[in-house]
Design a protein around this motif. Structure first.
Motif, PDB file in Angstrom:
ATOM      1  N   GLU A 147     -26.903 136.988  28.865  1.00 50.35           N
ATOM      2  CA  GLU A 147     -26.692 136.957  27.532  1.00 50.35           C
ATOM      3  C   GLU A 147     -25.704 138.261  27.058  1.00 50.35           C
ATOM      4  OE1 GLU A 147     -28.898 136.381  23.280  1.00 50.35           O
ATOM      5  OE2 GLU A 147     -30.042 136.646  25.039  1.00 50.35           O
ATOM      6  N   SER A 148     -26.063 139.429  27.352  1.00 49.47           N
ATOM      7  CA  SER A 148     -25.459 140.417  27.166  1.00 49.47           C
ATOM      8  C   SER A 148     -23.858 140.491  27.572  1.00 49.47           C
ATOM      9  CB  SER A 148     -26.092 141.768  27.845  1.00 49.47           C
ATOM     10  OG  SER A 148     -27.256 141.873  27.236  1.00 49.47           O
ATOM     11  N   LEU A 149     -23.693 139.759  28.866  1.00 46.83           N
ATOM     12  CA  LEU A 149     -22.450 139.544  29.452  1.00 46.83           C
ATOM     13  C   LEU A 149     -21.454 138.546  28.665  1.00 46.83           C
ATOM     14  CD1 LEU A 149     -21.418 139.563  33.219  1.00 46.83           C
ATOM     15  CD2 LEU A 149     -20.508 137.938  31.502  1.00 46.83           C
ATOM     16  N   THR A 150     -22.050 137.498  28.336  1.00 47.38           N
ATOM     17  CA  THR A 150     -21.489 136.497  27.660  1.00 47.38           C
ATOM     18  C   THR A 150     -21.136 136.745  26.241  1.00 47.38           C
ATOM     19  OG1 THR A 150     -23.509 135.209  26.964  1.00 47.38           O
ATOM     20  CG2 THR A 150     -22.479 134.601  29.015  1.00 47.38           C
ATOM     21  N   GLN A 151     -22.002 137.406  25.570  1.00 47.02           N
ATOM     22  CA  GLN A 151     -21.516 138.143  24.198  1.00 47.02           C
ATOM     23  C   GLN A 151     -20.574 139.220  24.291  1.00 47.02           C
ATOM     24  OE1 GLN A 151     -25.369 139.651  22.591  1.00 47.02           O
ATOM     25  NE2 GLN A 151     -26.211 137.640  21.977  1.00 47.02           N
ATOM     26  N   ALA A 152     -20.527 140.212  25.252  1.00 47.48           N
ATOM     27  CA  ALA A 152     -19.237 140.949  25.253  1.00 47.48           C
ATOM     28  C   ALA A 152     -18.150 140.391  25.580  1.00 47.48           C
ATOM     29  CB  ALA A 152     -19.937 142.128  26.391  1.00 47.48           C
ATOM     30  N   VAL A 153     -18.234 139.252  26.302  1.00 46.15           N
ATOM     31  CA  VAL A 153     -17.062 138.527  26.861  1.00 46.15           C
ATOM     32  C   VAL A 153     -16.447 137.902  25.168  1.00 46.15           C
ATOM     33  CG1 VAL A 153     -15.821 136.513  28.093  1.00 46.15           C
ATOM     34  CG2 VAL A 153     -17.635 138.016  29.208  1.00 46.15           C
TER      35      VAL A 153
ATOM     36  N   VAL B 107     -18.618 144.239  29.243  1.00 50.22           N
ATOM     37  CA  VAL B 107     -18.723 143.260  30.226  1.00 50.22           C
ATOM     38  C   VAL B 107     -19.002 144.080  31.507  1.00 50.22           C
ATOM     39  CG1 VAL B 107     -17.472 141.495  31.573  1.00 50.22           C
ATOM     40  CG2 VAL B 107     -17.512 141.528  28.882  1.00 50.22           C
ATOM     41  N   MET B 108     -18.106 144.818  31.716  1.00 49.15           N
ATOM     42  CA  MET B 108     -18.023 145.719  32.781  1.00 49.15           C
ATOM     43  C   MET B 108     -19.363 146.163  33.319  1.00 49.15           C
ATOM     44  SD  MET B 108     -15.889 149.407  33.993  1.00 49.15           S
ATOM     45  CE  MET B 108     -17.096 150.194  32.991  1.00 49.15           C
ATOM     46  N   VAL B 109     -20.257 146.761  32.231  1.00 51.03           N
ATOM     47  CA  VAL B 109     -21.425 147.457  32.351  1.00 51.03           C
ATOM     48  C   VAL B 109     -22.533 146.377  32.717  1.00 51.03           C
ATOM     49  CG1 VAL B 109     -23.325 148.351  31.330  1.00 51.03           C
ATOM     50  CG2 VAL B 109     -21.016 149.360  30.772  1.00 51.03           C
ATOM     51  N   ALA B 110     -22.447 145.558  31.911  1.00 50.97           N
ATOM     52  CA  ALA B 110     -23.407 144.038  32.268  1.00 50.97           C
ATOM     53  C   ALA B 110     -22.985 143.394  33.750  1.00 50.97           C
ATOM     54  CB  ALA B 110     -23.184 143.080  31.334  1.00 50.97           C
ATOM     55  N   ALA B 111     -21.846 143.310  34.086  1.00 51.10           N
ATOM     56  CA  ALA B 111     -21.465 142.736  35.422  1.00 51.10           C
ATOM     57  C   ALA B 111     -22.024 143.713  36.387  1.00 51.10           C
ATOM     58  CB  ALA B 111     -20.036 142.284  35.497  1.00 51.10           C
ATOM     59  N   HIS B 112     -21.850 144.839  36.168  1.00 55.06           N
ATOM     60  CA  HIS B 112     -22.329 146.009  36.995  1.00 55.06           C
ATOM     61  C   HIS B 112     -23.858 145.958  37.485  1.00 55.06           C
ATOM     62  CE1 HIS B 112     -22.412 149.833  39.450  1.00 55.06           C
ATOM     63  NE2 HIS B 112     -23.206 150.426  38.567  1.00 55.06           N
TER      64      HIS B 112
ATOM     65  N   GLU C  92     -20.844 138.618  44.418  1.00 57.20           N
ATOM     66  CA  GLU C  92     -19.415 138.402  44.577  1.00 57.20           C
ATOM     67  C   GLU C  92     -18.882 138.117  43.110  1.00 57.20           C
ATOM     68  OE1 GLU C  92     -18.292 136.078  47.685  1.00 57.20           O
ATOM     69  OE2 GLU C  92     -19.099 137.243  49.324  1.00 57.20           O
ATOM     70  N   VAL C  93     -19.192 137.212  42.323  1.00 60.24           N
ATOM     71  CA  VAL C  93     -18.653 136.995  41.122  1.00 60.24           C
ATOM     72  C   VAL C  93     -18.981 138.071  40.118  1.00 60.24           C
ATOM     73  CG1 VAL C  93     -20.651 135.915  40.161  1.00 60.24           C
ATOM     74  CG2 VAL C  93     -18.136 135.169  39.457  1.00 60.24           C
TER      75      VAL C  93
ATOM     76  N   ALA D 267     -14.029 133.250  35.062  1.00 60.22           N
ATOM     77  CA  ALA D 267     -14.931 134.025  36.180  1.00 60.22           C
ATOM     78  C   ALA D 267     -16.303 133.857  35.400  1.00 60.22           C
ATOM     79  CB  ALA D 267     -14.321 135.270  36.401  1.00 60.22           C
ATOM     80  N   VAL D 268     -16.362 134.054  34.154  1.00 52.14           N
ATOM     81  CA  VAL D 268     -17.742 134.223  33.438  1.00 52.14           C
ATOM     82  C   VAL D 268     -18.381 132.789  33.490  1.00 52.14           C
ATOM     83  CG1 VAL D 268     -18.870 134.685  31.381  1.00 52.14           C
ATOM     84  CG2 VAL D 268     -17.267 136.099  32.326  1.00 52.14           C
ATOM     85  N   ALA D 269     -17.418 131.852  33.401  1.00 55.74           N
ATOM     86  CA  ALA D 269     -18.110 130.340  33.218  1.00 55.74           C
ATOM     87  C   ALA D 269     -18.701 130.363  34.757  1.00 55.74           C
ATOM     88  CB  ALA D 269     -17.093 129.506  32.876  1.00 55.74           C
ATOM     89  N   ASN D 270     -17.938 130.458  35.932  1.00 54.81           N
ATOM     90  CA  ASN D 270     -18.406 130.451  37.132  1.00 54.81           C
ATOM     91  C   ASN D 270     -19.751 131.053  37.182  1.00 54.81           C
ATOM     92  OD1 ASN D 270     -18.435 129.438  39.629  1.00 54.81           O
ATOM     93  ND2 ASN D 270     -17.206 131.325  40.562  1.00 54.81           N
ATOM     94  N   PHE D 271     -19.676 132.544  36.668  1.00 54.53           N
ATOM     95  CA  PHE D 271     -20.820 133.402  36.938  1.00 54.53           C
ATOM     96  C   PHE D 271     -21.850 132.516  36.354  1.00 54.53           C
ATOM     97  CE2 PHE D 271     -23.483 136.169  34.300  1.00 54.53           C
ATOM     98  CZ  PHE D 271     -23.962 137.082  35.241  1.00 54.53           C
ATOM     99  N   THR D 272     -21.821 131.891  34.973  1.00 59.62           N
ATOM    100  CA  THR D 272     -23.027 131.250  34.754  1.00 59.62           C
ATOM    101  C   THR D 272     -23.699 130.052  35.481  1.00 59.62           C
ATOM    102  OG1 THR D 272     -22.030 131.743  32.368  1.00 59.62           O
ATOM    103  CG2 THR D 272     -23.814 129.826  32.453  1.00 59.62           C
ATOM    104  N   VAL D 273     -22.749 129.521  36.090  1.00 58.20           N
ATOM    105  CA  VAL D 273     -23.324 128.327  36.848  1.00 58.20           C
ATOM    106  C   VAL D 273     -24.004 128.990  38.251  1.00 58.20           C
ATOM    107  CG1 VAL D 273     -22.382 126.409  38.429  1.00 58.20           C
ATOM    108  CG2 VAL D 273     -21.285 126.800  36.076  1.00 58.20           C
ATOM    109  N   ILE D 274     -23.181 129.811  38.573  1.00 56.19           N
ATOM    110  CA  ILE D 274     -23.874 130.722  39.886  1.00 56.19           C
ATOM    111  C   ILE D 274     -25.420 131.245  39.737  1.00 56.19           C
ATOM    112  CG2 ILE D 274     -23.600 132.437  41.581  1.00 56.19           C
ATOM    113  CD1 ILE D 274     -20.739 131.605  41.784  1.00 56.19           C
TER     114      ILE D 274
END
Length: 796
Positions: A693-699, A707-712, A728-729, A771-778
């Motif tokens: 949720e933090s990642l998608t809101q930042a996007v 976004v970088m912090v959440a992905a990390h 990887e994603v 990439a985030v959409a792909n991230f959500t699926v994965i």
């Protein structure tokens, strides 16, 4: 090297040759013109001198000269005053301008090869009659020509430069010519032709041409050789590049084959173990699984070490070590393979070989491992023998000779010179299907060179090989010698020479990493304190003293580098300012380690974390803190650099299909501790929703740093569980956002979640959104896979 003619070098050589010929031809023509100019100037000078002498003679009405054998009275000059007799009996005769001209011509013709001829179209005497060339010149004067100059009889021994200019009637002429011959002034009366021998001048020109020809020849040959050498070098470099490209292509093909082979074994044995086989089958499958993993690790380590050596980042760490233990550990690496092939494995150490030495124990063991591994690999039956002899001790340095001989397939003599080259393998190995990296012997040769030693091989096809290297090793003094009463702590997570009972602080914003570090270290009897960022770590250290700190680099609130600086400089903390701090980070690019060390960190270990990596770096910290010769705790083996061990994780084999959850590999990293795996999986499921949720809101708000912090954070958690697809994603999203932040001058060391939007191109924003959409699926698929793994563990 096969000689090849390249089009471009050939054209350059032809152009160079043409340029030299053209320049020399231009010089020849210039020299010809120069000689003609000299002849013309000489002729004009002689003509001017003759005309001036005639004028002077005419102004005085002629001059009297004593009659001699060479000066006779002028038969064409009439008058009573032509000859006079002096009182002393000497005869003098008058010399008029015409007669004087003939006399000068005769003298110069003998002395200088120059002659004059006074002539006209209507001469008074036959001797003054004009020849054909003079006649043409005189007629041209009547038409207005000022002078005539020409080379006659070119190429013959009578070659002559001819020059002629008109003679004009002047007032002084009238003193010698009668009234009947008088003409108006400035009327052409005739002309004087000057003849200069051409061959002496051409001889001078030939001498100049010879000298310059030699210069041009030297310049031409030098250029030809230079261009030719350059062409040969171009061809050689091209061939070397093609050869290197071909070898590296073969190397990549080999790697694809060799890495898939152990991976197939790992996957296959893992699947067999999951079906709960009989106990004796489990042991067999586990042994095969370990063998496949060891083979894969060997390949990755070879690639890593070769890369570090080639880039100049390989450093030797010389410390005291026990030779007998090193030998035993080296033999242990191949003992299982020898038992499977029923090979005899033995070692021979000379009686005069010191047991304790100073050197890089890990690299020596690696060199022996490469040689022993090759011998076992290429030996079907017989024996493999490691022999160590001393070549003498001088100035506290012992020259040791290590020899590994076998009864294997041997090497062709034609391949011995290249057997130590990178990516090189013996033909017999390729024919027999024993493909490898082709780097082991190259690494051994380069390590030997770094240790100021040498390596060579003797081999006979079908009879075995004998690889030998010599290296100088210093002898430790009494204070440096290692006492042999050490205690080794062993657990299901690996082994460590560090005694139990230390207090360790683990600082990491990822709860999975904190739990992992805590469980691993507590299993070895250590007390582990936890903090989720640098600020909380400093708060804890105000009242608690710790022995070692594991510090994550990238954290919110206060990152690891800032926290390290605070620990080193603040005096209000309970911990010592020089407490060992180990950097724990996913950064692996060149220069990161130096940056961490400059910040005050002492050691370095990379993510994803491995149990043995943590234990090894603890051993290194503990060993570095021991006073030489003053501890009751002995270290049974050399501890390697954390970054060297961790570097093996930099090269991951990527299968074509993404793996959602590699449970087998995760369990391997946790030494088979199913309970720890379940704890970490449960923690991941609890936290993943908030992180997503933090990642998608930042996007949505285009807060790329958030976004970088959440992905990390997601990347680290996924890496710990070996959730490859999600890791990887997340890593790709983090990398893209990091580029945006750095491009706008933002800091990427601190991951304080402060909202900060950057303007970026739409294509960058769209790429991250996709990439985030792909991230959500994965992420959803990974949660399902983790939930299934938890249920499977609970059922098991």
């Amino acid at each position: 090297m096969k000689t090849k003619i390249l089009f471009f070098p050939g054209v350059v050589l032809l152009l160079w040759t043409g340029l030299i010929i053209a320049l020399f031809s231009w010089f020849v023509m210039g020299e010809q013109q120069h000689i003609e100019q000299i002849a013309l100037r000489q002729a004009k000078a002689f003509f001017s001198q003759v005309v001036t002498a005639r004028e002077w003679n005419a102004m005085h009405g002629g001059v009297y000269v004593e009659v001699t054998d060479t000066v006779k009275p002028n038969p064409y000059l009439q008058g009573e005053d032509r000859d006079i007799l002096t009182v002393d009996g000497k005869m003098f005769t008058k010399i008029n301008p015409a007669y004087m001209t003939r006399q000068l011509s005769e003298i110069l013709s003998i002395s200088s090869g120059v002659s004059f001829h006074i002539t006209s179209l209507t001469p008074k005497r036959a001797a003054n009659a004009a020849d054909a060339w003079e006649t043409a010149a005189l007629r041209s004067f009547e038409k207005g020509a000022a002078e005539q100059f020409e080379l006659l009889d070119r190429g013959s021994e009578h070659a002559t430069y001819r020059y002629m200019a008109p003679l004009y009637a002047t007032s002084s002429c009238m003193q010698c010519h009668g009234e009947a011959e008088q003409l108006p002034e400035n009327t052409i009366r005739g002309g004087i032709s000057v003849s200069i021998a051409a061959n002496p001048l051409w001889a001078l020109a030939d001498a100049n041409l010879d000298r310059m020809g030699l210069v041009f020849l030297v310049v031409g040959i030098t250029g030809f050789v230079g261009f030719g050498y350059s062409a040969v070098q171009i061809i050689r470099k091209r061939d070397e590049a093609e050869t290197a490209s071909r070898i590296k292509s073969m190397f990549l093909a080999n790697m694809s084959h060799d890495m898939r082979t152990p991976l197939t074994g790992i996957i296959g044995m893992s699947e067999l173990l999951r079906i709960k086989p009989e106990p004796h089958e489990q042991e067999e499958y586990a042994s095969l699984l370990q063998l496949s993993a060891s083979n894969l690790l060997e390949i990755v380590n070879d690639i890593t070490d070769f890369s570090r050596i080639e880039s100049g980042r390989m450093e030797l760490k010389e410390r005291p070590f026990v030779l007998s233990r090193l030998v035993q550990q080296s033999l242990d690496m191949v003992r299982f393979a020898c038992s499977r092939k029923d090979l005899t494995l033995e070692s021979i150490i000379g009686d005069d070989v010191p047991d304790q030495l100073i050197g890089d124990e890990f690299r020596i063991r690696q060199m022996l491992g490469n040689l022993l591994g090759n011998s076992v690999k290429f030996t079907k039956s017989g024996s493999v023998v490691l022999e160590i002899r001393s070549k003498g001790i001088q100035d506290g340095v012992c020259m040791l000779r290590f020899s590994v001989r076998d009864t294997g397939i041997g090497i062709k003599q034609s391949h011995l010179d290249s057997i130590f080259d990178s990516f090189s393998q013996g033909e017999a190995a390729l024919e027999d299907g024993r493909m490898g990296t082709g780097l082991g012997l190259s690494i051994t040769r380069q390590l030997t060179s770094m240790m100021n030693g040498r390596i060579w091989v003797k081999s006979k096809l079908g009879a075995g090989s004998n690889f030998t290297f010599e290296i100088p090793l210093a002898l430790p003094d009494e204070k440096e010698r290692i006492a042999d009463n050490g205690i080794t702590c062993v657990s299901v997570f690996g082994e460590s020479t560090l005694p139990a009972g230390f207090t360790i602080l683990a600082v990491d914003d990822n709860p999975l990493n904190r739990v992992y570090i805590q469980k691993i270290l507590e299993a070895h009897g250590h007390t582990v304190l936890l903090a989720e960022d640098g600020e909380k770590a400093l708060s804890l250290l105000q009242s608690r003293c710790v022995d070692i700190i594991f510090m994550d680099v990238q954290m919110p609130v206060m990152n690891g580098i800032e926290a390290t600086v605070q620990i080193r400089t603040r005096s209000d903390l309970a911990v010592a300012a020089d407490v060992p701090i180990v950097a724990v980070t996913a950064f692996t690019v060149e220069g990161d380690r130096e940056r961490f060390l400059r910040a005050g960190m002492n050691y370095y270990v990379s993510k994803p974390l491995q149990a043995q990596s943590l234990l090894n770096v603890l051993d290194e910290v503990f060993r570095a803190s021991l006073p030489l010769g003053g501890s009751d705790v002995a270290v049974s083996r050399k501890v390697h650099e954390a970054q060297d061990r961790a570097a093996s994780g930099e090269f991951e084999h990527r299968e074509e299909a993404l793996v959602l959850l590699d449970k087998e590999k995760a369990m391997e990293a946790m030494a088979g501790n199913a309970r720890l795996f379940t704890i970490l999986c449960t923690s991941f499921l609890q936290e993943s929703v908030d992180k997503e949720e933090s990642l998608t809101q930042a996007v949505s708000s285009h807060d790329w740093k958030a976004v970088m912090v959440a992905a990390h954070a997601v990347k680290n958690s996924a890496g710990l569980l070996c959730a490859k697809a999600l890791q990887e994603v997340a890593e790709q999203i983090e990398t893209d956002c990091r580029m945006i932040v750095e491009a706008h001058g933002g800091s990427t060391d601190s991951i304080e979640p402060v909202s900060q939007a950057y303007s970026v191109e739409k294509k960058q924003s769209d790429a991250i959104t996709i990439a985030v959409a792909n991230f959500t699926v994965i992420m959803a698929e990974t949660r399902d896979a983790i939930a299934d793994a938890i249920q499977e563990s609970e059922r098991g």
